[in-house]
Design a protein around this motif. Structure first.
Motif, PDB file in Angstrom:
ATOM      1  N   GLN A 100      21.761 -11.327  31.159  1.00  0.00           N
ATOM      2  CA  GLN A 100      21.249 -10.266  30.296  1.00  0.00           C
ATOM      3  C   GLN A 100      20.825 -10.830  28.937  1.00  0.00           C
ATOM      4  OE1 GLN A 100      23.919  -6.954  29.841  1.00  0.00           O
ATOM      5  NE2 GLN A 100      22.530  -5.838  28.472  1.00  0.00           N
ATOM      6  N   VAL A 101      21.650 -11.717  28.387  1.00  0.00           N
ATOM      7  CA  VAL A 101      21.315 -12.349  27.097  1.00  0.00           C
ATOM      8  C   VAL A 101      20.035 -13.173  27.222  1.00  0.00           C
ATOM      9  CG1 VAL A 101      22.032 -14.116  25.445  1.00  0.00           C
ATOM     10  CG2 VAL A 101      23.666 -12.379  26.210  1.00  0.00           C
ATOM     11  N   ASP A 154      26.507 -11.189  32.134  1.00  0.00           N
ATOM     12  CA  ASP A 154      26.251 -11.113  30.689  1.00  0.00           C
ATOM     13  C   ASP A 154      25.276 -12.206  30.248  1.00  0.00           C
ATOM     14  OD1 ASP A 154      27.926  -8.976  30.481  1.00  0.00           O
ATOM     15  OD2 ASP A 154      29.662 -10.141  29.811  1.00  0.00           O
ATOM     16  N   LYS A 155      25.447 -13.398  30.811  1.00  0.00           N
ATOM     17  CA  LYS A 155      24.557 -14.506  30.450  1.00  0.00           C
ATOM     18  C   LYS A 155      23.107 -14.196  30.825  1.00  0.00           C
ATOM     19  CE  LYS A 155      27.896 -18.313  30.663  1.00  0.00           C
ATOM     20  NZ  LYS A 155      28.250 -19.590  31.323  1.00  0.00           N
ATOM     21  N   LEU A 193      25.082 -17.077  24.313  1.00  0.00           N
ATOM     22  CA  LEU A 193      25.423 -17.470  25.681  1.00  0.00           C
ATOM     23  C   LEU A 193      26.801 -18.117  25.740  1.00  0.00           C
ATOM     24  CD1 LEU A 193      22.030 -18.928  27.001  1.00  0.00           C
ATOM     25  CD2 LEU A 193      23.228 -16.898  27.851  1.00  0.00           C
ATOM     26  N   THR A 245      29.332 -17.326  24.192  1.00  0.00           N
ATOM     27  CA  THR A 245      30.412 -16.329  24.088  1.00  0.00           C
ATOM     28  C   THR A 245      30.512 -15.447  25.329  1.00  0.00           C
ATOM     29  OG1 THR A 245      28.976 -14.671  23.048  1.00  0.00           O
ATOM     30  CG2 THR A 245      30.066 -16.269  21.589  1.00  0.00           C
ATOM     31  N   CYS A 246      29.571 -15.609  26.258  1.00  0.00           N
ATOM     32  CA  CYS A 246      29.572 -14.767  27.463  1.00  0.00           C
ATOM     33  C   CYS A 246      30.650 -15.232  28.448  1.00  0.00           C
ATOM     34  CB  CYS A 246      28.202 -14.806  28.141  1.00  0.00           C
ATOM     35  SG  CYS A 246      26.891 -14.036  27.160  1.00  0.00           S
ATOM     36  N   ASP A 247      31.302 -14.252  29.100  1.00  0.00           N
ATOM     37  CA  ASP A 247      32.388 -14.571  30.022  1.00  0.00           C
ATOM     38  C   ASP A 247      31.947 -14.635  31.476  1.00  0.00           C
ATOM     39  OD1 ASP A 247      34.219 -14.630  27.922  1.00  0.00           O
ATOM     40  OD2 ASP A 247      34.530 -12.454  28.033  1.00  0.00           O
ATOM     41  N   ASN A 248      30.784 -14.064  31.790  1.00  0.00           N
ATOM     42  CA  ASN A 248      30.354 -14.055  33.186  1.00  0.00           C
ATOM     43  C   ASN A 248      28.836 -14.212  33.282  1.00  0.00           C
ATOM     44  OD1 ASN A 248      29.094 -11.258  33.134  1.00  0.00           O
ATOM     45  ND2 ASN A 248      31.215 -10.786  32.501  1.00  0.00           N
TER      46      ASN A 248
END
Length: 241
Positions: free
Chosen positions: A137-138, A134-135, A126, A128-131
């Motif tokens: 989804q992780v 993506d968060k 989390l 390393t996620c930029d948006n």
């Protein structure tokens, strides 16, 4: 009395019994050991020692002491075989229950440790996620993995935490093992064929009544044999009970 005569093993076992009533198990154990130093074949000392060891949750020691008492009962044809047999079975039961509790506790600890590792890995990803997409989804992927893991542990726990208990009717009261080829005496009591035959070679008497008993008077207990067979098929863990 012990001060006046410290070479009498019975005085130590008598004091041990008094100390048991007071809950002084460690002191009672010391008395039993002193008695056994003076008389290594002291059945009473082993019996009391087993009770003390069981009280302090020394399950292996309690079982070994009870088995020693049982061996002496058989060798001397002592009339206390019944109570000693019950003590052996009690030791085995409490030892098994302790092992089960430990297994369950260790399984829960393992589950918690694995989930903690997975949660740390999720949090690292989390970071390393930029948006937010993506968060999310992780989070969704890792939470699903954790849920699957929890469900797997729970399924395993439900299957293994079923009460594991050997029924009394399946136990041979001479060897304390599961019977495979039980035979029945004139009084209707069943024993494993091998163990009762060995007993009769040493003492040609019924283990319970002390009346004369001969090998030709034993009869196969076919119904019990089938019940023991079915029990072992459904409870493989009991083979090493």
């Amino acid at each position: 009395s012990i001060i006046a005569d410290d070479s009498n093993p019975s005085l130590y076992t008598n004091r041990a019994m008094a100390r048991i009533r007071l809950g002084l198990y460690d002191s009672a154990i010391s008395d039993c050991h002193e008695s056994l130093k003076l008389s290594g074949g002291n059945l009473k000392a082993y019996f009391i020692l087993s009770q003390c060891q069981l009280a302090i949750k020394d399950f292996d020691g309690a079982l070994q002491s009870a088995l020693q008492a049982h061996r002496l009962c058989v060798e001397t044809n002592d009339k206390s075989l019944g109570p000693v047999t019950n003590q052996v079975l009690r030791c085995k039961k409490e030892r098994w229950e302790d092992m089960e509790k430990r297994r369950i506790r260790e399984g829960q600890e393992l589950e918690n440790e694995v989930i903690a590792i997975m949660e740390r890995e999720r949090d690292e990803m989390l970071a390393t996620c930029d948006n937010d997409l993506d968060k999310n989804q992780v989070i969704e992927e890792w939470n699903h993995k954790i849920d699957v893991l929890r469900a797997t542990f729970e399924k395993s726990r439900a299957a293994s935490e079923k009460k594991r208990e050997v029924p009394d009717w399946a136990i041979d009261e001479i060897t304390f093992a599961i019977m495979v080829d039980p035979v029945v005496t004139k009084t209707g009591k069943s024993y494993e064929r091998a163990s009762i035959m060995e007993h009769l070679r040493r003492h040609p008497t019924d283990p319970l009544t002390r009346e004369p008993l001969y090998p030709h008077e034993l009869r196969p207990n076919i119904q019990l044999r089938e019940a023991c067979r079915e029990f072992l098929e459904q409870n493989g863990w009991a083979v090493d009970w």
